[in-house]
Design a protein around this motif. Structure first.
Motif, mmCIF file in Angstrom:
data_model
loop_
_atom_site.group_PDB
_atom_site.id
_atom_site.type_symbol
_atom_site.label_atom_id
_atom_site.label_comp_id
_atom_site.label_asym_id
_atom_site.label_seq_id
_atom_site.Cartn_x
_atom_site.Cartn_y
_atom_site.Cartn_z
ATOM 1 N N ALA A 25 0.831 -1.325 -0.033
ATOM 2 C CA ALA A 25 -0.090 0.126 -0.234
ATOM 3 C C ALA A 25 0.791 1.216 0.081
ATOM 4 O O ALA A 25 1.896 1.351 0.605
ATOM 5 N N VAL A 26 0.272 2.141 -0.676
ATOM 6 C CA VAL A 26 0.956 3.640 -0.611
ATOM 7 C C VAL A 26 -0.299 4.503 -0.028
ATOM 8 O O VAL A 26 -1.373 4.512 -0.465
ATOM 9 N N LEU A 27 0.191 5.298 1.060
ATOM 10 C CA LEU A 27 -0.908 5.846 1.931
ATOM 11 C C LEU A 27 -1.370 7.221 1.372
ATOM 12 O O LEU A 27 -2.213 7.528 1.733
ATOM 13 N N VAL A 28 -0.296 7.693 0.718
ATOM 14 C CA VAL A 28 -0.553 9.259 0.353
ATOM 15 C C VAL A 28 0.068 9.397 -1.350
ATOM 16 O O VAL A 28 0.868 9.074 -1.604
ATOM 17 N N ALA A 29 -1.240 9.551 -2.109
ATOM 18 C CA ALA A 29 -0.851 9.862 -3.462
ATOM 19 C C ALA A 29 -1.491 11.178 -3.537
ATOM 20 O O ALA A 29 -2.872 11.277 -3.444
ATOM 21 N N ASN A 30 -1.062 12.367 -4.184
ATOM 22 C CA ASN A 30 -1.703 13.575 -4.180
ATOM 23 C C ASN A 30 -2.012 14.025 -5.614
ATOM 24 O O ASN A 30 -2.878 15.199 -5.792
ATOM 25 N N GLN A 34 1.032 10.314 -9.298
ATOM 26 C CA GLN A 34 1.550 9.511 -8.210
ATOM 27 C C GLN A 34 0.666 8.144 -8.104
ATOM 28 O O GLN A 34 1.412 7.159 -8.077
ATOM 29 N N ILE A 35 -0.532 8.453 -8.544
ATOM 30 C CA ILE A 35 -1.471 6.988 -8.445
ATOM 31 C C ILE A 35 -1.149 6.032 -9.559
ATOM 32 O O ILE A 35 -0.784 4.737 -9.292
ATOM 33 N N LEU A 36 -0.976 6.730 -10.633
ATOM 34 C CA LEU A 36 -0.440 5.994 -11.900
ATOM 35 C C LEU A 36 0.935 5.143 -11.623
ATOM 36 O O LEU A 36 1.189 3.882 -12.165
ATOM 37 N N ASP A 37 1.763 5.916 -11.048
ATOM 38 C CA ASP A 37 3.312 5.495 -10.953
ATOM 39 C C ASP A 37 2.994 4.372 -9.770
ATOM 40 O O ASP A 37 3.822 3.526 -10.171
ATOM 41 N N ALA A 39 0.644 2.168 -9.229
ATOM 42 C CA ALA A 39 0.069 1.245 -9.636
ATOM 43 C C ALA A 39 0.878 0.608 -10.846
ATOM 44 O O ALA A 39 0.804 -0.662 -10.821
ATOM 45 N N ARG A 40 1.721 1.491 -11.514
ATOM 46 C CA ARG A 40 2.738 0.761 -12.620
ATOM 47 C C ARG A 40 3.734 -0.059 -11.899
ATOM 48 O O ARG A 40 4.048 -0.972 -12.520
ATOM 49 N N ASN A 41 3.940 0.417 -10.693
ATOM 50 C CA ASN A 41 4.921 -0.482 -9.906
ATOM 51 C C ASN A 41 4.441 -1.600 -9.206
ATOM 52 O O ASN A 41 5.302 -2.433 -8.274
ATOM 53 N N GLY A 42 3.283 -1.908 -9.238
ATOM 54 C CA GLY A 42 2.682 -3.089 -8.594
ATOM 55 C C GLY A 42 2.047 -2.910 -7.210
ATOM 56 O O GLY A 42 1.365 -3.715 -6.743
ATOM 57 N N VAL A 43 1.866 -1.466 -6.825
ATOM 58 C CA VAL A 43 1.024 -1.323 -5.541
ATOM 59 C C VAL A 43 -0.605 -1.592 -5.759
ATOM 60 O O VAL A 43 -1.054 -1.084 -6.667
ATOM 61 N N ARG A 81 -0.383 -3.547 -18.240
ATOM 62 C CA ARG A 81 -0.740 -2.701 -17.200
ATOM 63 C C ARG A 81 0.060 -1.470 -17.469
ATOM 64 O O ARG A 81 -0.309 -0.142 -17.358
ATOM 65 N N VAL A 82 1.353 -1.770 -17.567
ATOM 66 C CA VAL A 82 2.347 -0.802 -17.735
ATOM 67 C C VAL A 82 2.109 0.070 -18.890
ATOM 68 O O VAL A 82 2.112 1.396 -18.797
ATOM 69 N N ASN A 83 1.797 -0.785 -20.403
ATOM 70 C CA ASN A 83 1.551 0.153 -21.441
ATOM 71 C C ASN A 83 0.207 0.765 -21.197
ATOM 72 O O ASN A 83 0.106 1.947 -21.732
ATOM 73 N N MET A 84 -0.711 0.438 -20.450
ATOM 74 C CA MET A 84 -2.065 1.194 -20.070
ATOM 75 C C MET A 84 -1.718 2.660 -19.650
ATOM 76 O O MET A 84 -2.343 3.373 -19.690
ATOM 77 N N CYS A 85 -0.817 2.376 -18.694
ATOM 78 C CA CYS A 85 -0.534 3.947 -17.923
ATOM 79 C C CYS A 85 0.224 4.730 -18.859
ATOM 80 O O CYS A 85 0.099 5.911 -18.610
ATOM 81 N N ARG A 86 1.129 4.251 -19.638
ATOM 82 C CA ARG A 86 1.886 4.985 -20.655
ATOM 83 C C ARG A 86 0.620 5.495 -21.663
ATOM 84 O O ARG A 86 0.820 6.948 -21.973
ATOM 85 N N ARG A 87 0.000 5.011 -22.293
ATOM 86 C CA ARG A 87 -1.423 5.527 -23.065
ATOM 87 C C ARG A 87 -2.048 6.652 -22.248
ATOM 88 O O ARG A 87 -2.166 7.593 -22.960
#
Length: 133
Positions: A25-30, A34-37, A39-43, A81-87
């Protein structure tokens, strides 16, 4: 961490030490970046006050996240998932991925928030309806 590259490096370093079957979990995404990053890293769990803050300022997210439904827990799914973040980042014409519904142009705008989206908000409401709220 204020710098995006430093934040991603730190997140990747932490994620490599966590077993894949364990949730993280990441507790703070502003913001959406930050949310996409994260998710891209597997959080898997991301805490954010972003929805509340956007609502306070009469904004709506307009990102097409439909491709996330195709995510699977395998290497191909990870690449998708990574490609979707980029798109998403490439297609977003707005820097923060949202529109301001305070703007008078939405008074008669009967278009859904995201074209061809099947989520509850896009199928049952349009920009004009939410503008009047």
């Amino acid at each position: 961490v204020g710098d995006r590259q430093a934040r991603n490096t730190l997140l990747q370093s932490c994620m490599k030490d966590i077993p894949r079957n364990m949730s993280c979990a990441v507790l703070v995404a502003n913001d959406m970046v930050q949310i996409l990053d994260a998710a891209r890293n597997g959080v898997r769990y991301i805490g954010s006050a972003l929805p509340t803050n956007l609502a306070r300022y009469h904004k709506a997210l307009v990102l097409d996240l439909y491709g996330w439904k195709r995510y699977h827990e395998n290497d191909e799914g990870e690449r998708q998932r990574v490609n979707m973040c980029r798109r998403i980042e490439e297609r977003s014409t707005l820097s923060d991925g949202c529109i301001s519904l305070d703007d008078g142009i939405f008074v008669k705008d009967t278009v859904p928030f995201v074209k061809d989206c099947s989520c509850l908000a896009c199928t049952h409401h349009n920009r004009a309806y939410v503008h009047h709220l």
